[in-house]
Design an enzyme around this catalytic site. Structure first.
Site, short mmCIF file in Angstrom:
data_model
loop_
_atom_site.label_atom_id
_atom_site.label_comp_id
_atom_site.label_asym_id
_atom_site.label_seq_id
_atom_site.Cartn_x
_atom_site.Cartn_y
_atom_site.Cartn_z
N HIS A 110 0.85 -1.19 0.00
CA HIS A 110 0.00 0.00 0.00
C HIS A 110 0.89 1.24 0.00
O HIS A 110 1.99 1.23 0.57
CB HIS A 110 -0.87 0.06 1.26
CG HIS A 110 -2.15 -0.68 1.18
ND1 HIS A 110 -2.77 -1.21 2.30
CD2 HIS A 110 -2.97 -0.98 0.14
CE1 HIS A 110 -3.90 -1.81 1.96
NE2 HIS A 110 -4.04 -1.68 0.66
N CYS B 106 -2.33 2.71 9.23
CA CYS B 106 -3.32 1.69 8.85
C CYS B 106 -4.51 1.69 9.79
O CYS B 106 -5.64 1.41 9.39
CB CYS B 106 -2.68 0.30 8.84
SG CYS B 106 -1.57 0.00 7.46
#
Length: 279
Positions: free
Chosen positions: A172, A272
């Site tokens: 990511h 996150c």
């Protein structure tokens, strides 16, 4: 909030989800090993300290109820992108996470957001989108589809700059780059990133857009040091990211260290766990 010369903290609003059902039951990134023991109790302790750190820094933390059977729901950043009050939801690549998207969609609707759009392309939200205050940096390569970048531009009404990720460990964008300071009328955005996570072309783009960026090294990246959260002055990062911290201090930022050793077993860190709500 004011602090170090040239750096000003801005109060933020975050959405988080307690890792009550945290587990590593499958592997959808190189960090995850179902054979390695994990502790939901320890993950909750780490998450609680992270949320408390945000509160101590003057930020507002809201929570969504965790759901049994969704062990990765703690990673709230993957479930929505909010810019100027517009909400673009998520569509996960891994079937194990698909159900998370609707729980977050309902949270926004229940909290008065009318402009909530669910994507048609695979889109893992702030996992691959980083708002700079002027434009949205958008990652692709492992999770989010390139088509999601154009969809984000249409839904959110902001310019999008696409970046290609190359290293599966940094699957990511938020594992390889984070915004330290959003752009304002008096100064440009400032970021930190790990160049080796990006394609050669994307490295050139980043160097052109952010000539004064804080450059992380391999050790910073390997502890998920780039999975940080900044309010413009205070920067919350994993405790092992000492090289990155030294560079941040030299730039006038104030690091706040947190322990994410258990959460990292699923490939997640401070960012996150943190979905920023930008009204």
């Amino acid at each position: 909030m004011t602090g170090s010369p040239g750096r000003t903290a801005t109060p933020r609003r975050y959405l988080m989800c307690e890792p009550r059902y945290f587990a590593v039951e499958y592997s959808i990134n190189p960090w995850m090993n179902p054979d390695e023991p994990v502790s939901a109790e320890l993950a909750v302790k780490e998450w609680t300290e992270l949320a408390d750190s945000f509160r101590r820094l003057g930020h507002r933390v809201e929570t969504i109820r965790p759901v049994a059977g969704l062990p990765d729901m703690v990673f709230a950043a993957n479930s929505g992108t909010v810019v100027h009050g517009r909400v673009l939801g998520a569509r996960f690549r891994a079937r194990q996470r698909t159900a998370e998207a609707d729980h977050y969609r309902r949270w926004f609707l229940d909290h008065g957001y009318q402009d909530v759009v669910m994507p048609t392309a695979i889109n893992e939200a702030e996992g691959d989108f980083a708002w700079t205050g002027e434009f949205l940096l958008a990652g692709t390569g492992f999770r989010t589809d390139p088509a999601a970048h154009g969809e984000a531009q249409e839904v959110l009404g902001v310019p999008v700059v696409s970046l290609q990720l190359m290293d599966p460990r940094y699957y990511h964008l938020d594992t390889a780059l984070f915004v330290l300071q959003e752009a304002s009328p008096t100064r440009p955005a400032h970021v930190a990133y790990y160049p080796e996570a990006f394609s050669p072309g994307s490295r050139r783009v980043l160097a052109r857009l952010f000539p004064t960026a804080v450059i992380a090294n391999e050790a910073d990246a390997e502890c998920l040091g780039l999975n940080g959260v900044s309010d413009g002055r205070n920067v919350v990062i994993p405790m092992e990211a000492t090289h990155l911290a030294a560079n941040l201090i030299a730039e006038g930022y104030e690091p706040t260290f947190v322990d994410i050793a258990e959460l990292r077993k699923s490939g997640g860190g401070p960012k996150c766990c943190t979905l920023e709500i930008r009204d």
